[in-house]
Write an enzyme that holds these catalytic residues in place. Sequence first.
Site, PDB file in Angstrom:
ATOM      1  N   THR A 164       0.825  -1.201   0.000  1.00  0.00           N
ATOM      2  CA  THR A 164       0.000   0.000   0.000  1.00  0.00           C
ATOM      3  C   THR A 164       0.865   1.258   0.000  1.00  0.00           C
ATOM      4  O   THR A 164       0.411   2.309  -0.427  1.00  0.00           O
ATOM      5  CB  THR A 164      -0.893   0.029   1.259  1.00  0.00           C
ATOM      6  OG1 THR A 164      -0.064  -0.300   2.388  1.00  0.00           O
ATOM      7  CG2 THR A 164      -2.014  -0.978   1.164  1.00  0.00           C
ATOM      8  N   ASP A 165       2.115   1.147   0.459  1.00  0.00           N
ATOM      9  CA  ASP A 165       2.907   2.375   0.644  1.00  0.00           C
ATOM     10  C   ASP A 165       3.124   3.133  -0.662  1.00  0.00           C
ATOM     11  O   ASP A 165       2.954   4.339  -0.721  1.00  0.00           O
ATOM     12  CB  ASP A 165       4.240   2.100   1.380  1.00  0.00           C
ATOM     13  CG  ASP A 165       5.212   1.195   0.657  1.00  0.00           C
ATOM     14  OD1 ASP A 165       4.811   0.496  -0.298  1.00  0.00           O
ATOM     15  OD2 ASP A 165       6.402   1.182   1.041  1.00  0.00           O
ATOM     16  N   ASP A 195       9.531   0.887   4.816  1.00  0.00           N
ATOM     17  CA  ASP A 195      10.632   0.333   5.620  1.00  0.00           C
ATOM     18  C   ASP A 195      11.479   1.440   6.241  1.00  0.00           C
ATOM     19  O   ASP A 195      11.864   1.373   7.413  1.00  0.00           O
ATOM     20  CB  ASP A 195      11.523  -0.558   4.757  1.00  0.00           C
ATOM     21  CG  ASP A 195      10.720  -1.593   4.014  1.00  0.00           C
ATOM     22  OD1 ASP A 195       9.641  -1.959   4.507  1.00  0.00           O
ATOM     23  OD2 ASP A 195      11.160  -2.025   2.930  1.00  0.00           O
ATOM     24  N   GLY A 247      12.410 -10.558   4.322  1.00  0.00           N
ATOM     25  CA  GLY A 247      11.116  -9.909   4.512  1.00  0.00           C
ATOM     26  C   GLY A 247      11.064  -8.977   5.715  1.00  0.00           C
ATOM     27  O   GLY A 247      10.015  -8.439   6.029  1.00  0.00           O
ATOM     28  N   LEU A 248      12.191  -8.781   6.404  1.00  0.00           N
ATOM     29  CA  LEU A 248      12.194  -7.912   7.583  1.00  0.00           C
ATOM     30  C   LEU A 248      12.969  -6.628   7.312  1.00  0.00           C
ATOM     31  O   LEU A 248      13.398  -5.935   8.228  1.00  0.00           O
ATOM     32  CB  LEU A 248      12.777  -8.655   8.793  1.00  0.00           C
ATOM     33  CG  LEU A 248      12.096  -9.986   9.126  1.00  0.00           C
ATOM     34  CD1 LEU A 248      12.722 -10.626  10.361  1.00  0.00           C
ATOM     35  CD2 LEU A 248      10.598  -9.795   9.353  1.00  0.00           C
TER      36      LEU A 248
HETATM   37  C1  GLA Z   1       8.983  -3.996   0.606  1.00  0.00           C
HETATM   38  C2  GLA Z   1       9.212  -2.549   0.220  1.00  0.00           C
HETATM   39  C3  GLA Z   1       8.209  -1.624   0.895  1.00  0.00           C
HETATM   40  C4  GLA Z   1       6.773  -2.127   0.723  1.00  0.00           C
HETATM   41  C5  GLA Z   1       6.671  -3.619   1.032  1.00  0.00           C
HETATM   42  C6  GLA Z   1       5.324  -4.172   0.705  1.00  0.00           C
HETATM   43  O1  GLA Z   1       9.267  -4.183   1.955  1.00  0.00           O
HETATM   44  O2  GLA Z   1      10.512  -2.158   0.536  1.00  0.00           O
HETATM   45  O3  GLA Z   1       8.360  -0.326   0.395  1.00  0.00           O
HETATM   46  O4  GLA Z   1       6.297  -1.841  -0.558  1.00  0.00           O
HETATM   47  O5  GLA Z   1       7.644  -4.364   0.338  1.00  0.00           O
HETATM   48  O6  GLA Z   1       4.359  -3.662   1.571  1.00  0.00           O
END
Ligand code: GLA
Length: 349
Positions: A19-20, A158, A107-108
Amino acid sequence: MTTVRAFGPGRVNLIGEHTDYNDGLCLPFAIARGVTVEARSLAGGRVEARAADLGEDDAFAAGDPPRAGADGWRGFVRGTVAELRAAGFEVEGATLRITGDVPRGGGLSSSAAMSTALALAFMGLAGGRGEDVDRRALARLCSRVENDWVGAQTGLLDQLAALFGRVGHALRLDCRDLSIEPVALELGDWTVAVVDSGERHAHASSGYNERRTECARACAELGVQSLRDAGAADDPGRLPAPLDRRVRHVLSENARVDAAVDALRAGDMAALGALLDASHASLRDDYEVSVPAVEAAIARCKAAGAAGARIVGGGFGGSVLALFAPGATPPPDAVVVEPGPAARLLDAG
Ligand code: GLA
């Protein structure tokens, strides 16, 4: 000779995924794991960097970081130097030692952990404390590193989570106006844990950039500036597949973020769990960013009694996040996560 140490945290996003970059809502928190950069000033204007966990080195002129060979972690270091200089910050020669305990591609957001730690380390060498700097501008700067040097068209989730993290709180981010509202994460005896799917991802080469392109196409077809406005368009469902599904995910996920904030404020953990499940279903079926290893990790969490579980981060691998009721036994490889403090300078080492 100046020495500083800077720490950038990884992050978990409770809900609000993909969504960002659509001007939408997210609910992340910074975690205790992250990346530490130890920086020492070095005469002669060169940057000499060592990624200690990888046993790899890089060296370049601080005044002109080269694009050639700027792959992987080197892109973050060179890009941070280049973007800091372009923004008018003083960047002198330095020896850097980079270590971390957040899995890369897991994923973190090892990436924002790294870029925020690097930026604060260079600022610390120049005499700043990182507290006087505009952290939204710094988030944008770190995001440019990822967009322009690493090749991942990621949003600001992030970097904002890493730079604004607050103990005991998740952050409701509104990526349209970059407003940030801390939301107390009072879980009682419930726990949030992450489980690594084992599948690594790199957003520069996964389907991540393709999803961004699809969202831009959907905006063009609907005649809206961003998918935040898609709900007001005549009929978002009239889009051709798969754009209709992509838009459905973004709109429903934004609504789930506010529902999750309400659930947290009401202390309704069961409702939060149901929202995590709904988010995952949407990411799997409408946004199509899950992979078999992630589904296996979700199934393990659910078999262990998770009240809700979802893929976290950009997808195509990485980790899953799960909410466990008191008394449930998370899978043995699950790591409990709690909201920790923001990126910062540590005492000089
Ligand atoms: C990655 C990207 C973020 C965001 C997420 C999905 O972490 O770096 O900017 O788009 O994926 O929500």
